[in-house]
Design a protein around this motif. Structure first.
Motif, mmCIF file in Angstrom:
data_model
loop_
_atom_site.group_PDB
_atom_site.id
_atom_site.type_symbol
_atom_site.label_atom_id
_atom_site.label_comp_id
_atom_site.label_asym_id
_atom_site.label_seq_id
_atom_site.Cartn_x
_atom_site.Cartn_y
_atom_site.Cartn_z
ATOM 1 N N THR A 108 110.026 49.108 -3.732
ATOM 2 C CA THR A 108 109.310 49.930 -2.854
ATOM 3 C C THR A 108 110.127 50.984 -2.521
ATOM 4 O OG1 THR A 108 108.462 47.892 -1.690
ATOM 5 C CG2 THR A 108 108.193 50.118 -0.393
ATOM 6 N N ILE A 109 111.344 51.140 -2.558
ATOM 7 C CA ILE A 109 112.206 52.205 -2.391
ATOM 8 C C ILE A 109 112.121 53.216 -3.315
ATOM 9 C CG2 ILE A 109 114.537 52.849 -1.855
ATOM 10 C CD1 ILE A 109 114.989 50.714 -0.027
ATOM 11 N N ALA A 110 112.176 52.667 -4.569
ATOM 12 C CA ALA A 110 112.210 53.342 -5.715
ATOM 13 C C ALA A 110 110.722 54.309 -5.873
ATOM 14 C CB ALA A 110 112.445 52.453 -6.977
ATOM 15 N N ARG A 111 109.886 53.256 -5.581
ATOM 16 C CA ARG A 111 108.255 54.172 -5.545
ATOM 17 C C ARG A 111 108.352 55.260 -4.636
ATOM 18 N NH1 ARG A 111 105.657 49.778 -4.877
ATOM 19 N NH2 ARG A 111 105.396 50.032 -2.722
ATOM 20 N N GLU A 112 108.636 54.644 -3.456
ATOM 21 C CA GLU A 112 108.471 55.854 -2.449
ATOM 22 C C GLU A 112 109.254 57.059 -2.556
ATOM 23 O OE1 GLU A 112 106.044 55.992 -0.205
ATOM 24 O OE2 GLU A 112 105.444 54.366 -1.101
ATOM 25 N N ILE A 113 110.567 56.859 -3.318
ATOM 26 C CA ILE A 113 111.275 58.235 -3.502
ATOM 27 C C ILE A 113 110.465 58.882 -4.612
ATOM 28 C CG2 ILE A 113 113.256 58.901 -4.748
ATOM 29 C CD1 ILE A 113 114.828 56.286 -3.330
ATOM 30 N N THR A 114 110.048 58.391 -5.533
ATOM 31 C CA THR A 114 109.402 59.060 -6.801
ATOM 32 C C THR A 114 108.272 59.496 -5.935
ATOM 33 O OG1 THR A 114 110.095 57.205 -8.268
ATOM 34 C CG2 THR A 114 108.217 58.594 -8.944
ATOM 35 N N ASN A 115 107.406 59.002 -5.214
ATOM 36 C CA ASN A 115 106.140 59.445 -4.500
ATOM 37 C C ASN A 115 106.550 60.964 -3.753
ATOM 38 O OD1 ASN A 115 104.633 57.730 -5.998
ATOM 39 N ND2 ASN A 115 104.189 56.364 -4.252
ATOM 40 N N GLU A 116 107.667 60.555 -3.043
ATOM 41 C CA GLU A 116 108.012 61.860 -2.179
ATOM 42 C C GLU A 116 108.498 62.989 -3.254
ATOM 43 O OE1 GLU A 116 108.299 63.864 0.937
ATOM 44 O OE2 GLU A 116 107.643 62.023 1.009
ATOM 45 N N VAL A 117 109.194 62.539 -4.234
ATOM 46 C CA VAL A 117 109.385 63.828 -4.941
ATOM 47 C C VAL A 117 108.188 64.522 -5.578
ATOM 48 C CG1 VAL A 117 110.509 64.405 -7.426
ATOM 49 C CG2 VAL A 117 111.634 62.953 -5.771
ATOM 50 N N ILE A 118 107.231 63.811 -5.880
ATOM 51 C CA ILE A 118 106.186 64.090 -6.495
ATOM 52 C C ILE A 118 105.380 65.076 -5.118
ATOM 53 C CG2 ILE A 118 103.519 63.657 -7.338
ATOM 54 C CD1 ILE A 118 105.040 61.155 -8.794
ATOM 55 N N ARG A 119 105.131 64.363 -4.006
ATOM 56 C CA ARG A 119 104.422 65.078 -3.175
ATOM 57 C C ARG A 119 105.351 66.499 -2.568
ATOM 58 N NH1 ARG A 119 103.189 59.895 -1.136
ATOM 59 N NH2 ARG A 119 105.229 59.765 0.027
ATOM 60 N N SER A 120 106.776 66.596 -2.718
ATOM 61 C CA SER A 120 107.461 67.772 -2.217
ATOM 62 C C SER A 120 107.159 68.731 -3.356
ATOM 63 C CB SER A 120 108.746 67.317 -1.902
ATOM 64 O OG SER A 120 109.264 66.975 -3.181
ATOM 65 N N ASP A 122 104.369 69.309 -4.590
ATOM 66 C CA ASP A 122 102.655 69.323 -4.842
ATOM 67 C C ASP A 122 102.149 69.096 -5.960
ATOM 68 O OD1 ASP A 122 102.713 71.010 -2.278
ATOM 69 O OD2 ASP A 122 103.243 73.046 -3.333
ATOM 70 N N GLY A 123 102.789 67.725 -6.493
ATOM 71 C CA GLY A 123 102.388 67.231 -7.671
ATOM 72 C C GLY A 123 101.194 66.192 -7.378
ATOM 73 N N ASP A 124 100.735 65.463 -8.331
ATOM 74 C CA ASP A 124 99.656 64.526 -8.243
ATOM 75 C C ASP A 124 100.298 63.144 -8.192
ATOM 76 O OD1 ASP A 124 97.591 62.828 -8.273
ATOM 77 O OD2 ASP A 124 96.623 64.277 -10.203
ATOM 78 N N VAL A 125 100.264 62.630 -7.077
ATOM 79 C CA VAL A 125 100.995 61.097 -6.968
ATOM 80 C C VAL A 125 100.140 60.044 -7.953
ATOM 81 C CG1 VAL A 125 101.405 59.094 -5.318
ATOM 82 C CG2 VAL A 125 101.618 61.379 -4.693
ATOM 83 N N LEU A 126 98.707 60.176 -7.811
ATOM 84 C CA LEU A 126 98.046 59.053 -8.481
ATOM 85 C C LEU A 126 98.334 59.388 -9.968
ATOM 86 C CD1 LEU A 126 94.697 59.373 -6.822
ATOM 87 C CD2 LEU A 126 96.451 57.626 -6.718
ATOM 88 N N ALA A 127 98.508 60.592 -10.541
ATOM 89 C CA ALA A 127 98.717 60.759 -11.807
ATOM 90 C C ALA A 127 100.335 60.566 -12.263
ATOM 91 C CB ALA A 127 98.539 62.082 -12.333
ATOM 92 N N GLY A 128 101.126 60.434 -11.143
ATOM 93 C CA GLY A 128 102.588 60.516 -11.385
ATOM 94 C C GLY A 128 103.259 61.780 -11.773
ATOM 95 N N GLU A 129 102.751 62.723 -11.704
ATOM 96 C CA GLU A 129 103.325 64.011 -12.295
ATOM 97 C C GLU A 129 103.628 64.989 -10.995
ATOM 98 O OE1 GLU A 129 100.028 65.732 -14.559
ATOM 99 O OE2 GLU A 129 100.380 64.162 -16.021
ATOM 100 N N THR A 130 104.698 65.685 -11.128
ATOM 101 C CA THR A 130 105.319 66.658 -10.211
ATOM 102 C C THR A 130 104.606 67.967 -10.404
ATOM 103 O OG1 THR A 130 106.935 67.479 -11.672
ATOM 104 C CG2 THR A 130 107.792 65.640 -10.332
ATOM 105 N N GLY A 131 104.654 68.792 -9.275
ATOM 106 C CA GLY A 131 104.049 70.057 -9.249
ATOM 107 C C GLY A 131 104.766 71.077 -10.302
#
Length: 139
Positions: A108-120, A122-131
């Motif tokens: 959960t921690i690893a996933r949320e860190i990854t998602n936060e990096v993507i969100r920060s 302006d990436g696409d969390v569903l696609a798993g891609e950073t901005g």
């Protein structure tokens, strides 16, 4: 978004560890461990296994294959005997529950860190891609 220091994150990790150390599953594990430690039969068998394991190492080192096979068979027999004791079965099940919980928290921690990096970024969390992929020309 707030910035945190490494020390603050470590402090939060300690807080999480303290919370986890006091959940029901951990309490159950501690109770079962105490029962195991109080059982003379189990402790006696564990001591026998440890002594036999030392013998096995010596027999292996000196190439005494037949003696090694006998000792290994006795170790297996004692281990099966221990494993059949209900409190041992409960203890092992408790270990699995705790390991699963730790894995869940880690994932959960690893996933949320990854998602936060993507969100920060302006990436696409569903696609798993950073901005960082935005604005790149695709030739």
């Amino acid at each position: 978004m707030a910035k945190y220091t490494r020390a603050e994150v470590i402090e939060e990790a300690h807080n999480l560890a303290n919370k986890m150390a006091n959940i029901e599953e951990i309490d159950r594990f501690k109770q079962l461990e105490a029962k195991l430690n109080e059982s003379n039969k189990i402790q006696s068998s564990i001591k026998k296994i440890k002594a036999l394991q030392k013998q096995a190492v010596n027999f292996q080192a000196y190439g005494k294959h037949e003696a090694l096979k006998r000792v290994e068979a006795e170790i297996d027999r004692l281990q099966e005997e221990i494993d059949e004791i209900p409190v041992v079965q409960e203890f092992k099940e408790s270990q699995v529950v705790i390991n699963d919980l730790l894995q869940l928290v880690t994932n959960t921690i690893a996933r949320e860190i990854t998602n936060e990096v993507i969100r920060s970024t302006d990436g696409d969390v569903l696609a798993g891609e950073t901005g960082s992929k935005k604005g790149q020309s695709h030739c």
